[in-house]
Design a protein around this motif. Sequence first.
Motif, PDB file in Angstrom:
ATOM      1  N   UNK A 153      -0.717   5.585  -4.683  1.00  0.00           N
ATOM      2  CA  UNK A 153      -1.318   6.475  -5.681  1.00  0.00           C
ATOM      3  C   UNK A 153      -2.180   5.703  -6.674  1.00  0.00           C
ATOM      4  N   UNK A 154      -1.890   4.404  -6.871  1.00  0.00           N
ATOM      5  CA  UNK A 154      -2.622   3.608  -7.856  1.00  0.00           C
ATOM      6  C   UNK A 154      -3.570   2.602  -7.212  1.00  0.00           C
ATOM      7  N   UNK A 155      -3.643   2.564  -5.894  1.00  0.00           N
ATOM      8  CA  UNK A 155      -4.457   1.592  -5.162  1.00  0.00           C
ATOM      9  C   UNK A 155      -5.939   1.771  -5.505  1.00  0.00           C
ATOM     10  N   UNK A 169       0.822  -1.210   0.000  1.00  0.00           N
ATOM     11  CA  UNK A 169       0.000   0.000   0.000  1.00  0.00           C
ATOM     12  C   UNK A 169       0.854   1.257   0.000  1.00  0.00           C
ATOM     13  N   UNK A 170       1.979   1.218   0.658  1.00  0.00           N
ATOM     14  CA  UNK A 170       2.873   2.372   0.653  1.00  0.00           C
ATOM     15  C   UNK A 170       3.507   2.563  -0.720  1.00  0.00           C
ATOM     16  N   UNK A 171       3.871   1.456  -1.368  1.00  0.00           N
ATOM     17  CA  UNK A 171       4.532   1.540  -2.673  1.00  0.00           C
ATOM     18  C   UNK A 171       3.575   1.942  -3.784  1.00  0.00           C
ATOM     19  N   UNK A 179      -7.386  -9.987   1.102  1.00  0.00           N
ATOM     20  CA  UNK A 179      -6.926 -11.067   0.226  1.00  0.00           C
ATOM     21  C   UNK A 179      -6.307 -10.593  -1.084  1.00  0.00           C
ATOM     22  N   UNK A 180      -6.803  -9.474  -1.635  1.00  0.00           N
ATOM     23  CA  UNK A 180      -6.334  -9.007  -2.934  1.00  0.00           C
ATOM     24  C   UNK A 180      -6.151  -7.495  -2.930  1.00  0.00           C
ATOM     25  N   UNK A 181      -5.037  -7.038  -3.468  1.00  0.00           N
ATOM     26  CA  UNK A 181      -4.771  -5.609  -3.627  1.00  0.00           C
ATOM     27  C   UNK A 181      -4.560  -5.353  -5.115  1.00  0.00           C
TER      28      UNK A 181
END
Length: 257
Positions: free
Chosen positions: A216-218, A211-213, A227-229
């Motif tokens: 911006x695109x999450x 989530x940190x990396x 379970x899925x990002x």
Amino acid sequence: MFLLFTSAAAAADFTGIWAFSGEDGTEYSFDLLQNGSVLEGTFSAYDSGLDKYREAGIEGSAGGSIATIAVSGGTGILTMDKEGLSVKWTLTSVGKEKILPPSGTVLPKDFAAIGFRLLSGEKLFVLEDGETEKEILKLLGRPEKKSKAEEWGADGLIHQQWFYGKMGIAVDFVREGTSGTGKADSVTLSAPSRKKTSRGIGIGSLQKEVLEAYGAEFNREESLLPDTIIAGSVFGGLVFTMKDGRVESIFIGAAAE
């Protein structure tokens, strides 16, 4: 905190993910769900320079074309245009944490476009600029297994997967017709792969690190936490499959047509 806003006009629908970019490059998102005049959701901020991701809950209310929201002690007003294509954000109080963005125009987030750009860059990075079958053979050697070459009805192209089980890599090639040259369309990483994305995410990385990396695109709407990002979109981007809070596999490509 409970906020009230009254208006004789019918409430506009602010539901959706609205994005705002600060002059310093920080990406902000308002992920809103409206039920009548009540607004709730999540606010996120991603600072690419510091590689820092933060999020907080949203509370608020809407009436007419105006919504008033509160985030971590800060408050602001969203005003929707007549076409509903954008909203104007006005910061009224920064709060103690000061994570809300300055005033500006906020637009719907186009995750399809974001995902396409992300997919192209990450696929080339992971495959070290290799795209064709010949280039992948030079990079990875002969695969341990190949799937049957089949035409997919979704895109009308011939697909074939090459499996490198000992490396934890699978590459899906596509080509036009049976005699064309195959090009890498998607890549899947799993154990024991040691490859990482351009932002340092690999098998075993923590959910927080993902989530940190890719803050911006999450894509919160398409993701199924924990379970899925999904970074970008299922139509193009990165899909991180999680197990016990860590990355189990990484798919780079289009999971849907």
